[in-house]
Design a protein around this motif. Structure first.
Motif, PDB file in Angstrom:
ATOM      1  N   ARG A 104     118.865  95.778  64.887  1.00  0.00           N
ATOM      2  CA  ARG A 104     119.731  96.295  65.952  1.00  0.00           C
ATOM      3  C   ARG A 104     119.528  95.499  67.243  1.00  0.00           C
ATOM      4  NH1 ARG A 104     120.839 101.905  65.539  1.00  0.00           N
ATOM      5  NH2 ARG A 104     121.813 101.734  67.591  1.00  0.00           N
ATOM      6  N   LEU A 105     118.278  95.244  67.574  1.00  0.00           N
ATOM      7  CA  LEU A 105     117.971  94.544  68.816  1.00  0.00           C
ATOM      8  C   LEU A 105     118.437  93.096  68.785  1.00  0.00           C
ATOM      9  CD1 LEU A 105     114.378  95.911  69.555  1.00  0.00           C
ATOM     10  CD2 LEU A 105     116.505  96.497  70.755  1.00  0.00           C
ATOM     11  N   LYS A 106     118.397  92.496  67.618  1.00  0.00           N
ATOM     12  CA  LYS A 106     118.788  91.093  67.489  1.00  0.00           C
ATOM     13  C   LYS A 106     120.221  90.856  67.942  1.00  0.00           C
ATOM     14  CE  LYS A 106     118.767  87.271  64.170  1.00  0.00           C
ATOM     15  NZ  LYS A 106     118.613  86.900  62.750  1.00  0.00           N
ATOM     16  N   SER A 107     121.066  91.860  67.757  1.00  0.00           N
ATOM     17  CA  SER A 107     122.484  91.713  68.111  1.00  0.00           C
ATOM     18  C   SER A 107     122.770  92.071  69.568  1.00  0.00           C
ATOM     19  CB  SER A 107     123.339  92.596  67.196  1.00  0.00           C
ATOM     20  OG  SER A 107     123.049  93.968  67.416  1.00  0.00           O
ATOM     21  N   ARG A 108     121.757  92.532  70.299  1.00  0.00           N
ATOM     22  CA  ARG A 108     121.956  92.912  71.699  1.00  0.00           C
ATOM     23  C   ARG A 108     121.812  91.684  72.600  1.00  0.00           C
ATOM     24  NH1 ARG A 108     121.788  98.701  72.797  1.00  0.00           N
ATOM     25  NH2 ARG A 108     122.309  99.620  70.790  1.00  0.00           N
ATOM     26  N   PRO A 109     122.866  91.272  73.268  1.00  0.00           N
ATOM     27  CA  PRO A 109     122.791  90.044  74.067  1.00  0.00           C
ATOM     28  C   PRO A 109     121.847  90.139  75.261  1.00  0.00           C
ATOM     29  CG  PRO A 109     124.876  91.178  74.432  1.00  0.00           C
ATOM     30  CD  PRO A 109     124.219  91.870  73.287  1.00  0.00           C
ATOM     31  N   HIS A 110     121.564  91.349  75.736  1.00  0.00           N
ATOM     32  CA  HIS A 110     120.692  91.494  76.913  1.00  0.00           C
ATOM     33  C   HIS A 110     119.218  91.561  76.547  1.00  0.00           C
ATOM     34  CE1 HIS A 110     121.042  95.621  75.493  1.00  0.00           C
ATOM     35  NE2 HIS A 110     119.998  95.950  76.243  1.00  0.00           N
ATOM     36  N   VAL A 111     118.910  91.554  75.244  1.00  0.00           N
ATOM     37  CA  VAL A 111     117.524  91.696  74.792  1.00  0.00           C
ATOM     38  C   VAL A 111     117.017  90.378  74.219  1.00  0.00           C
ATOM     39  CG1 VAL A 111     116.048  92.764  73.032  1.00  0.00           C
ATOM     40  CG2 VAL A 111     117.635  94.173  74.351  1.00  0.00           C
ATOM     41  N   VAL A 112     115.836  89.975  74.645  1.00  0.00           N
ATOM     42  CA  VAL A 112     115.148  88.801  74.097  1.00  0.00           C
ATOM     43  C   VAL A 112     113.929  89.296  73.343  1.00  0.00           C
ATOM     44  CG1 VAL A 112     113.859  86.699  74.630  1.00  0.00           C
ATOM     45  CG2 VAL A 112     115.960  87.237  75.898  1.00  0.00           C
ATOM     46  N   LEU A 113     113.847  88.973  72.052  1.00  0.00           N
ATOM     47  CA  LEU A 113     112.717  89.374  71.222  1.00  0.00           C
ATOM     48  C   LEU A 113     111.690  88.256  71.166  1.00  0.00           C
ATOM     49  CD1 LEU A 113     114.624  90.947  68.199  1.00  0.00           C
ATOM     50  CD2 LEU A 113     113.549  92.148  70.109  1.00  0.00           C
ATOM     51  N   LEU A 210     108.049 103.703  65.098  1.00  0.00           N
ATOM     52  CA  LEU A 210     109.332 103.175  65.563  1.00  0.00           C
ATOM     53  C   LEU A 210     110.518 103.684  64.730  1.00  0.00           C
ATOM     54  CD1 LEU A 210     108.196  99.473  66.155  1.00  0.00           C
ATOM     55  CD2 LEU A 210     108.577 101.235  67.897  1.00  0.00           C
ATOM     56  N   SER A 211     110.310 104.783  64.007  1.00  0.00           N
ATOM     57  CA  SER A 211     111.336 105.226  63.058  1.00  0.00           C
ATOM     58  C   SER A 211     112.560 105.860  63.714  1.00  0.00           C
ATOM     59  CB  SER A 211     110.729 106.200  62.044  1.00  0.00           C
ATOM     60  OG  SER A 211     110.209 107.342  62.701  1.00  0.00           O
ATOM     61  N   ASN A 212     112.392 106.476  64.879  1.00  0.00           N
ATOM     62  CA  ASN A 212     113.533 107.117  65.544  1.00  0.00           C
ATOM     63  C   ASN A 212     114.251 106.079  66.400  1.00  0.00           C
ATOM     64  OD1 ASN A 212     115.349 108.920  66.619  1.00  0.00           O
ATOM     65  ND2 ASN A 212     113.806 110.479  67.076  1.00  0.00           N
ATOM     66  N   VAL A 213     114.918 105.162  65.718  1.00  0.00           N
ATOM     67  CA  VAL A 213     115.456 103.957  66.358  1.00  0.00           C
ATOM     68  C   VAL A 213     116.438 104.278  67.477  1.00  0.00           C
ATOM     69  CG1 VAL A 213     116.828 101.874  65.978  1.00  0.00           C
ATOM     70  CG2 VAL A 213     115.071 102.542  64.322  1.00  0.00           C
ATOM     71  N   GLU A 214     117.372 105.160  67.216  1.00  0.00           N
ATOM     72  CA  GLU A 214     118.412 105.474  68.199  1.00  0.00           C
ATOM     73  C   GLU A 214     117.812 106.045  69.482  1.00  0.00           C
ATOM     74  OE1 GLU A 214     122.121 104.794  69.213  1.00  0.00           O
ATOM     75  OE2 GLU A 214     121.633 104.736  67.071  1.00  0.00           O
ATOM     76  N   THR A 215     116.902 106.996  69.324  1.00  0.00           N
ATOM     77  CA  THR A 215     116.274 107.624  70.488  1.00  0.00           C
ATOM     78  C   THR A 215     115.440 106.617  71.274  1.00  0.00           C
ATOM     79  OG1 THR A 215     116.183 109.776  69.393  1.00  0.00           O
ATOM     80  CG2 THR A 215     114.677 109.431  71.239  1.00  0.00           C
ATOM     81  N   ILE A 216     114.693 105.786  70.568  1.00  0.00           N
ATOM     82  CA  ILE A 216     113.863 104.772  71.229  1.00  0.00           C
ATOM     83  C   ILE A 216     114.719 103.818  72.052  1.00  0.00           C
ATOM     84  CG2 ILE A 216     112.406 102.748  70.807  1.00  0.00           C
ATOM     85  CD1 ILE A 216     111.230 104.293  68.397  1.00  0.00           C
ATOM     86  N   MET A 217     115.800 103.345  71.449  1.00  0.00           N
ATOM     87  CA  MET A 217     116.666 102.396  72.150  1.00  0.00           C
ATOM     88  C   MET A 217     117.327 103.026  73.370  1.00  0.00           C
ATOM     89  SD  MET A 217     118.302 100.303  68.913  1.00  0.00           S
ATOM     90  CE  MET A 217     119.297  99.229  69.962  1.00  0.00           C
ATOM     91  N   ASP A 218     117.744 104.278  73.223  1.00  0.00           N
ATOM     92  CA  ASP A 218     118.373 104.968  74.353  1.00  0.00           C
ATOM     93  C   ASP A 218     117.362 105.246  75.466  1.00  0.00           C
ATOM     94  OD1 ASP A 218     120.825 105.002  73.130  1.00  0.00           O
ATOM     95  OD2 ASP A 218     120.690 107.064  72.423  1.00  0.00           O
ATOM     96  N   THR A 219     116.186 105.720  75.090  1.00  0.00           N
ATOM     97  CA  THR A 219     115.160 106.075  76.069  1.00  0.00           C
ATOM     98  C   THR A 219     114.700 104.863  76.865  1.00  0.00           C
ATOM     99  OG1 THR A 219     114.388 107.904  74.689  1.00  0.00           O
ATOM    100  CG2 THR A 219     112.880 107.090  76.385  1.00  0.00           C
ATOM    101  N   LEU A 220     114.517 103.740  76.156  1.00  0.00           N
ATOM    102  CA  LEU A 220     113.966 102.543  76.776  1.00  0.00           C
ATOM    103  C   LEU A 220     115.046 101.604  77.322  1.00  0.00           C
ATOM    104  CD1 LEU A 220     111.112 101.803  74.214  1.00  0.00           C
ATOM    105  CD2 LEU A 220     110.925 102.896  76.454  1.00  0.00           C
ATOM    106  N   GLY A 221     116.295 101.937  77.110  1.00  0.00           N
ATOM    107  CA  GLY A 221     117.373 101.096  77.628  1.00  0.00           C
ATOM    108  C   GLY A 221     117.499  99.774  76.895  1.00  0.00           C
ATOM    109  N   TRP A 222     117.144  99.782  75.614  1.00  0.00           N
ATOM    110  CA  TRP A 222     117.260  98.572  74.799  1.00  0.00           C
ATOM    111  C   TRP A 222     118.653  98.444  74.200  1.00  0.00           C
ATOM    112  CZ3 TRP A 222     112.096  98.990  71.570  1.00  0.00           C
ATOM    113  CH2 TRP A 222     111.006  98.748  72.427  1.00  0.00           C
TER     114      TRP A 222
END
Length: 222
Positions: A104-113, A210-222
C-alpha cells in the motif's frame, strides 16, 4: 495531518518486518567457527537492536581476538555467506500486516520507504529478497538516522525535516535512534521486547503489530 505531506519512513528489519527463524544467529555462529575455529552459542552476546558490526566486535572482544579491519571484514563476509544458506533452512516469516502495508505504501507518492537497520546492506538484501519484502534503500545503521536522512536526500533530491521522518522498530534502540534524530517513533511489539518494556522508552506510538493496516495508515498520515 495532511496525507500529502512528504514522509520518510525508516523501517527496522528483524523483529519489525520479519522473523528469520534464527537464521541470523546461526549464521553468526557458523561464520565465527569457520573463520576463527571457535564454537560459541552467543548466549551472552547482545544481538537485538545491535548493528551487525557491533555484534561482531562484541564476539571478537569476548574471545580477545584483535578487532582489526581484516578480522571484522572476514567475519562479516563469512556471515553473509552463511546467512544465504541458513535463510532457506529456517521457518522464518514476514510479520503480520507487513506485506499489505508495504504494498500500500509503495503506491503512495508522498511516502518514501527506506531502512534503518543494524544489518549490513548485503544481509539486509538477502533477508528482504528471501521473504518478498522490499525497500527503496538498502543500508546499514552506520551513522544511524543522520546517514539514512542523507541517503534519502541524495536519492530523492529532497531534504527531509525531522518532523517528516518516522522510525519504525521493535527495540528500545530503535526508539532511541529515532529520538536522537528528532523523528516520530513507532514501536512495534513483534520482537523480543514486550509492549510494557517498550512503553518505558516512551515512543510516540506503540502498537502490537502492523496487521491493522488501514487504521495505522490513517492514524499516522501515511
Amino acid at each position: 495531518m495532511k496525507k500529502t505531506q512528504k514522509r520518510l519512513l525508516l523501517f527496522d528489519i528483524d523483529g519489525t518486518l520479519i522473523h528469520s527463524g534464527g537464521a541470523g544467529v546461526q549464521a553468526l555462529k557458523s561464520a565465527f567457527k569457520e573463520r576463527f575455529g571457535i564454537d560459541d552459542d552467543l548466549h551472552d552476546i547482545e544481538i537485538a537492536g545491535m548493528t551487525d558490526s557491533g555484534i561482531v566486535l562484541g564476539i571478537l572482544n569476548k574471545h580477545k581476538i584483535p578487532a582489526t579491519n581484516e578480522n571484522v571484514s572476514a567475519f562479516l563476509d563469512s556471515y553473509v555467506h552463511s546467512l544465504s544458506l541458513e535463510l532457506p533452512r529456517r521457518q522464518g516469516k514476514l510479520l503480520p500486516g507487513v506485506l499489505e502495508l508495504l504494498e500500500r505504501l509503495k503506491s503512495r507518492p508522498h511516502v518514501v520507504l527506506a531502512l534503518l537497520t543494524g544489518n549490513v546492506s548485503r544481509g539486509a538484501r538477502l533477508k528482504l529478497e528471501h521473504y518478498g519484502a522490499f525497500a527503496d534503500d538498502h543500508r546499514d545503521r552506520n551513522e544511524l538516522g543522520r546517514f539514512a536522512r542523507a541517503r534519502a536526500k541524495e536519492k530523492h533530491g529532497r531534504e527531509f525535516a525531522a518532523s517528516e521522518i518516522d522510525v519504525i522498530g521493535d527495540t528500545p534502540r530503535d526508539i532511541g535512534c529515532g529520538k536522537a534524530l528528532g523523528a516520530r517513533t513507532i514501536a512495534v511489539a513483534t520482537g523480543r521486547w514486550a509492549r510494557d518494556e517498550l512503553a518505558k522508552h516512551q515512543p510516540d506510538f506503540l502498537i502490537d503489530d502492523l496487521s491493522n493496516v488501514e487504521t495505522i495508515m490513517d492514524t499516522l498520515g501515511w
